[in-house]
Write a protein that holds these residues in place. Structure first.
Motif, PDB file in Angstrom:
ATOM      1  N   GLY A  52      55.716  27.177  85.257  1.00  0.00           N
ATOM      2  CA  GLY A  52      55.566  28.595  85.530  1.00  0.00           C
ATOM      3  C   GLY A  52      54.145  29.047  85.314  1.00  0.00           C
ATOM      4  O   GLY A  52      53.203  28.252  85.322  1.00  0.00           O
ATOM      5  N   VAL A  53      53.983  30.349  85.107  1.00  0.00           N
ATOM      6  CA  VAL A  53      52.673  30.967  84.919  1.00  0.00           C
ATOM      7  C   VAL A  53      52.499  31.297  83.444  1.00  0.00           C
ATOM      8  O   VAL A  53      53.368  31.930  82.828  1.00  0.00           O
ATOM      9  N   TRP A  54      51.370  30.874  82.874  1.00  0.00           N
ATOM     10  CA  TRP A  54      51.072  31.138  81.465  1.00  0.00           C
ATOM     11  C   TRP A  54      50.041  32.252  81.348  1.00  0.00           C
ATOM     12  O   TRP A  54      49.046  32.276  82.069  1.00  0.00           O
ATOM     13  N   MET A  55      50.307  33.173  80.421  1.00  0.00           N
ATOM     14  CA  MET A  55      49.394  34.279  80.134  1.00  0.00           C
ATOM     15  C   MET A  55      49.119  34.302  78.636  1.00  0.00           C
ATOM     16  O   MET A  55      49.926  33.829  77.836  1.00  0.00           O
ATOM     17  N   ARG A  56      47.983  34.875  78.267  1.00  0.00           N
ATOM     18  CA  ARG A  56      47.658  35.079  76.851  1.00  0.00           C
ATOM     19  C   ARG A  56      47.787  36.560  76.537  1.00  0.00           C
ATOM     20  O   ARG A  56      47.195  37.406  77.217  1.00  0.00           O
ATOM     21  N   TYR A  57      48.572  36.842  75.512  1.00  0.00           N
ATOM     22  CA  TYR A  57      48.843  38.229  75.133  1.00  0.00           C
ATOM     23  C   TYR A  57      48.025  38.604  73.910  1.00  0.00           C
ATOM     24  O   TYR A  57      48.077  37.925  72.879  1.00  0.00           O
ATOM     25  N   ASP A  58      47.253  39.676  74.015  1.00  0.00           N
ATOM     26  CA  ASP A  58      46.496  40.221  72.888  1.00  0.00           C
ATOM     27  C   ASP A  58      47.343  41.326  72.265  1.00  0.00           C
ATOM     28  O   ASP A  58      47.459  42.421  72.820  1.00  0.00           O
ATOM     29  N   ALA A  59      47.944  41.033  71.113  1.00  0.00           N
ATOM     30  CA  ALA A  59      48.851  41.997  70.487  1.00  0.00           C
ATOM     31  C   ALA A  59      48.105  43.130  69.801  1.00  0.00           C
ATOM     32  O   ALA A  59      48.719  44.140  69.456  1.00  0.00           O
ATOM     33  N   PHE A  60      46.803  42.998  69.577  1.00  0.00           N
ATOM     34  CA  PHE A  60      46.018  44.127  69.072  1.00  0.00           C
ATOM     35  C   PHE A  60      45.729  45.112  70.200  1.00  0.00           C
ATOM     36  O   PHE A  60      45.934  46.310  70.063  1.00  0.00           O
ATOM     37  N   GLY A  61      45.248  44.604  71.318  1.00  0.00           N
ATOM     38  CA  GLY A  61      44.920  45.476  72.438  1.00  0.00           C
ATOM     39  C   GLY A  61      46.075  45.735  73.380  1.00  0.00           C
ATOM     40  O   GLY A  61      45.965  46.567  74.278  1.00  0.00           O
ATOM     41  N   ASN A  62      47.194  44.990  73.214  1.00  0.00           N
ATOM     42  CA  ASN A  62      48.366  45.102  74.084  1.00  0.00           C
ATOM     43  C   ASN A  62      47.985  44.826  75.537  1.00  0.00           C
ATOM     44  O   ASN A  62      48.330  45.571  76.453  1.00  0.00           O
ATOM     45  N   THR A  63      47.262  43.705  75.742  1.00  0.00           N
ATOM     46  CA  THR A  63      46.781  43.340  77.067  1.00  0.00           C
ATOM     47  C   THR A  63      47.168  41.903  77.397  1.00  0.00           C
ATOM     48  O   THR A  63      47.438  41.089  76.509  1.00  0.00           O
ATOM     49  N   LEU A  64      47.169  41.588  78.698  1.00  0.00           N
ATOM     50  CA  LEU A  64      47.508  40.258  79.197  1.00  0.00           C
ATOM     51  C   LEU A  64      46.346  39.681  79.995  1.00  0.00           C
ATOM     52  O   LEU A  64      45.703  40.393  80.775  1.00  0.00           O
ATOM     53  N   ASP A  65      46.106  38.379  79.805  1.00  0.00           N
ATOM     54  CA  ASP A  65      45.117  37.657  80.596  1.00  0.00           C
ATOM     55  C   ASP A  65      45.760  36.388  81.139  1.00  0.00           C
ATOM     56  O   ASP A  65      46.499  35.696  80.427  1.00  0.00           O
ATOM     57  N   LEU A  66      45.481  36.076  82.385  1.00  0.00           N
ATOM     58  CA  LEU A  66      46.014  34.875  83.008  1.00  0.00           C
ATOM     59  C   LEU A  66      45.352  33.642  82.407  1.00  0.00           C
ATOM     60  O   LEU A  66      44.131  33.587  82.237  1.00  0.00           O
ATOM     61  N   VAL A  67      46.178  32.618  82.085  1.00  0.00           N
ATOM     62  CA  VAL A  67      45.679  31.368  81.509  1.00  0.00           C
ATOM     63  C   VAL A  67      45.731  30.239  82.522  1.00  0.00           C
ATOM     64  O   VAL A  67      44.773  29.485  82.691  1.00  0.00           O
ATOM     65  N   GLY A  68      46.860  30.088  83.203  1.00  0.00           N
ATOM     66  CA  GLY A  68      47.018  29.009  84.177  1.00  0.00           C
ATOM     67  C   GLY A  68      48.473  28.870  84.565  1.00  0.00           C
ATOM     68  O   GLY A  68      49.337  29.622  84.102  1.00  0.00           O
ATOM     69  N   ILE A 101      48.819  34.065  71.389  1.00  0.00           N
ATOM     70  CA  ILE A 101      50.196  34.306  71.820  1.00  0.00           C
ATOM     71  C   ILE A 101      50.253  34.022  73.315  1.00  0.00           C
ATOM     72  O   ILE A 101      49.603  34.705  74.114  1.00  0.00           O
ATOM     73  N   LEU A 102      51.007  32.997  73.689  1.00  0.00           N
ATOM     74  CA  LEU A 102      51.096  32.562  75.080  1.00  0.00           C
ATOM     75  C   LEU A 102      52.479  32.877  75.626  1.00  0.00           C
ATOM     76  O   LEU A 102      53.494  32.631  74.963  1.00  0.00           O
ATOM     77  N   LEU A 103      52.517  33.412  76.835  1.00  0.00           N
ATOM     78  CA  LEU A 103      53.768  33.792  77.488  1.00  0.00           C
ATOM     79  C   LEU A 103      53.891  33.030  78.802  1.00  0.00           C
ATOM     80  O   LEU A 103      52.942  32.987  79.591  1.00  0.00           O
ATOM     81  N   ARG A 104      55.074  32.450  79.040  1.00  0.00           N
ATOM     82  CA  ARG A 104      55.332  31.772  80.318  1.00  0.00           C
ATOM     83  C   ARG A 104      56.435  32.500  81.067  1.00  0.00           C
ATOM     84  O   ARG A 104      57.497  32.795  80.506  1.00  0.00           O
ATOM     85  N   ILE A 105      56.175  32.788  82.344  1.00  0.00           N
ATOM     86  CA  ILE A 105      57.148  33.443  83.209  1.00  0.00           C
ATOM     87  C   ILE A 105      57.274  32.637  84.498  1.00  0.00           C
ATOM     88  O   ILE A 105      56.390  31.837  84.827  1.00  0.00           O
ATOM     89  N   PRO A 106      58.354  32.815  85.253  1.00  0.00           N
ATOM     90  CA  PRO A 106      58.469  32.107  86.535  1.00  0.00           C
ATOM     91  C   PRO A 106      57.353  32.498  87.495  1.00  0.00           C
ATOM     92  O   PRO A 106      56.898  33.651  87.511  1.00  0.00           O
ATOM     93  N   ILE A 157      48.092  42.342  84.477  1.00  0.00           N
ATOM     94  CA  ILE A 157      47.192  41.279  84.032  1.00  0.00           C
ATOM     95  C   ILE A 157      45.757  41.686  84.318  1.00  0.00           C
ATOM     96  O   ILE A 157      45.424  42.117  85.428  1.00  0.00           O
ATOM     97  N   ARG A 158      44.894  41.551  83.317  1.00  0.00           N
ATOM     98  CA  ARG A 158      43.496  41.953  83.472  1.00  0.00           C
ATOM     99  C   ARG A 158      42.744  40.975  84.367  1.00  0.00           C
ATOM    100  O   ARG A 158      43.057  39.790  84.425  1.00  0.00           O
ATOM    101  N   ASN A 159      41.729  41.487  85.031  1.00  0.00           N
ATOM    102  CA  ASN A 159      40.839  40.645  85.816  1.00  0.00           C
ATOM    103  C   ASN A 159      39.628  40.265  84.972  1.00  0.00           C
ATOM    104  O   ASN A 159      39.156  41.042  84.147  1.00  0.00           O
ATOM    105  N   GLY A 160      39.120  39.081  85.189  1.00  0.00           N
ATOM    106  CA  GLY A 160      37.935  38.657  84.453  1.00  0.00           C
ATOM    107  C   GLY A 160      38.291  37.895  83.197  1.00  0.00           C
ATOM    108  O   GLY A 160      39.452  37.782  82.815  1.00  0.00           O
TER     109      GLY A 160
END
Length: 553
Positions: free
Chosen positions: A349-365, A383-388, A397-400
């Protein structure tokens, strides 16, 4: 109304009478949550295997770091009444040496072991100073870090939400050693747990009472909602005869059972036992493995969920599953060292990194068993999140890039001088100018401000005629809470390392004004009894301060 509480677990008394309750699991059976209490410097970064002197004598640091929290969270996982909930009373009686940096480390220490409810200790209504088990969060307006405390609470609440009402994923179950201790020579349960945790193999600690009613359909041990691929028995000279019979039954069902160092030679009761011991030893799914070979053996058998490219004894992991959402927490528990490795993440699936301080998501791979290049500063978690695949389109998901690439160019920030101002908690944000520094120093040095507790403001100007594109500010070593402004615009707050900010949107060509506020703890001003058990840290900004980015020269 629900009934919650905790026991006295210190230095293994959880399985003994006297000051202990005799049996951790039986004592908490009637409560609605599992629970524990961490106080009095029981858990200290870097002292996970080293005993130190403490008001209770010498610590069993392996128990406090690898055993105590696992006892509580295991009960939360396996007891239907607990509904997956474990609470921790936390932060109390560490003294004013404990600031938000250590509080964040302790919070992550609990989260990565499965704690998902917290009872912070404590607010005090007494006049300041109250010597009853500080730190106290508000302290009648005298705690200089209190204005940032809500950031830690928001971080904690978000992660507790992620780690609730789902399914914990663990490879192994480890037998709670109580009956073995009562019967003869024994091994403490935390010894195999330590071997597993230092090799990123998660487990729960399971008492004999629960094992006796368990089953192993399809060769996996099933207890409540948990499923374990193997069962580990710490060395025991003797075990209850009914448990020996049950272990034989589970092994015959296909469950791999690992005895550490040796099989039991007798049973706990004064009854004939030779036949039961022989039947246990005859099972093909029974193995005897030396303690130091435990993790390697499980990996050879393919019994693991996460894999790193090299040994990372301070990397802690926790895996939790919701419908169409997999969460993996990775925490660097080393007190000072940066952790760098590659880690293979399970599933597709798709992995994202979650910043629990800023409550933001960044794409990992994305992909099957995606391999992540991981870099964690001391005290840092990922904190890594995997979704389909395809579900990411609906998420913000943030850009950059969220952080500078490894090996990016950098430049030291070395102004002619730093202008320094001071404010105590009761005066903030009104500062008084203190003076200038030509180089960054520990502000608690004896020739500077050894008794100052509050906020130290650093200001300087930086000329830039060339930079463009992404730019980060790295403050290096900071003690301990840092807030940054660039050209009068707030870049954010960090409670612990890495003290790195993306300042691209605030930076400009020409003259830039950099303002950094560093807030220490009250221990310099209030040298309480509880803080005498720990070496005090420096105060202020120590650096080196760097600008990082592709255009930096």
């Amino acid at each position: 109304m629900e009934y919650i509480g905790h026991l006295l677990e210190d230095n293994n008394v959880h399985a003994r009478l006297g000051c202990g309750a005799g049996h951790f699991y039986r004592a908490l059976e009637g409560q609605d949550m599992s629970g524990l209490d961490v106080v009095l410097w029981q858990i200290v970064p870097g002292f996970d295997e080293i005993s130190f002197s403490w008001m209770g004598g010498n610590t069993d640091s392996v128990f406090f770091h690898y055993g105590m929290t696992k006892l509580a969270t295991s009960l939360g996982h396996i007891d239907p009444r607990k509904r997956g909930r474990t609470f921790c009373e936390i932060f109390g009686a560490y003294g004013w040496a404990e600031g938000l940096k250590l509080m964040k480390w302790l919070t992550d220490h609990m989260l990565v072991r499965g704690v998902n409810h917290f009872v912070p200790h404590a607010f005090s209504q007494k006049e300041f100073p109250d010597w009853d088990c500080p730190p106290h969060f508000y302290a009648r307006g005298r705690n200089p870090q209190f204005r940032y405390y809500n950031l830690l609470n928001s971080y904690t609440n978000r992660l507790c939400h992620l780690f609730s009402d789902g399914q914990h994923v663990a490879t192994a179950a480890v037998l709670y050693h109580a009956e073995a201790e009562w019967s003869g020579e024994y091994m403490l349960f935390q010894e195999p747990v330590k071997q597993l945790m230092q090799n990123q193999i998660d487990c729960d600690v399971v008492p004999a009472d629960v094992l006796l009613t368990s089953a192993a359909p399809d060769g996996e041990l099933t207890i409540h909602k948990e499923q374990y691929r193997c069962l580990i028995i710490p060395y025991a000279e003797a075990l209850p005869i009914e448990l020996v019979v049950k272990l034989t039954e589970l092994a015959a069902s296909g469950l791999p059972i690992v005895f550490i160092d040796a099989l039991p030679t007798r049973v706990s009761q004064s009854v004939p036992y030779s036949q039961e011991i022989e039947q246990l030893a005859a099972q093909s799914n029974i193995s005897v493995v030396p303690l130091v070979k435990l993790a390697d053996t499980l990996r050879e058998w393919g019994m693991f969920e996460l894999a790193t490219t090299d040994w990372q004894p301070y990397l802690r992991t926790y895996q939790y599953r919701h419908d169409q959402l997999e969460t993996v927490m990775l925490f660097n528990e080393h007190p000072t060292g940066v952790l760098e490795t590659s880690i293979s993440l399970p599933g597709e699936g798709v992995w994202m990194r979650y910043d629990a301080f800023g409550n933001t998501l960044d794409l990992v791979g994305e992909g099957d068993n995606f391999v992540l290049d991981l870099r964690l500063s001391a005290y840092e978690s990922a904190i890594l999140l995997r979704i389909p695949a395809g579900n990411e389109a609906s998420l913000p998901i943030r850009n950059g890039k969220a952080r500078p690439a490894s090996g990016a160019a950098s430049r030291l920030v070395e102004p002619t001088e730093w202008q320094v101002s001071l404010a105590t908690a009761d005066k903030y944000p009104t500062f008084e100018h203190w003076g200038a520094l030509t180089s960054l120093r520990n502000m608690s040095a004896r020739d500077l401000l050894p008794r100052f507790s509050g906020t130290i403001k650093y200001e300087c100007q930086i000329q830039d005629e060339a930079m463009s594109g992404p730019l980060w500010l790295d403050l290096g070593k900071v003690y301990e809470t840092a807030e940054v402004w660039v050209n009068g615009q707030k870049a954010g707050v960090k409670l612990c390392a890495p003290y790195v900010w993306d300042i691209s949107e605030y930076w400009k060509l020409g003259t830039n004004v950099l303002t950094i506020e560093v807030t220490n703890t009250l221990v310099k001003d209030q040298q309480d009894w509880f803080s005498k058990f720990v070496q005090q840290e420096p105060s202020g900004l120590l650096g080196p301060v760097k600008l990082i980015g592709p255009s930096v020269k």
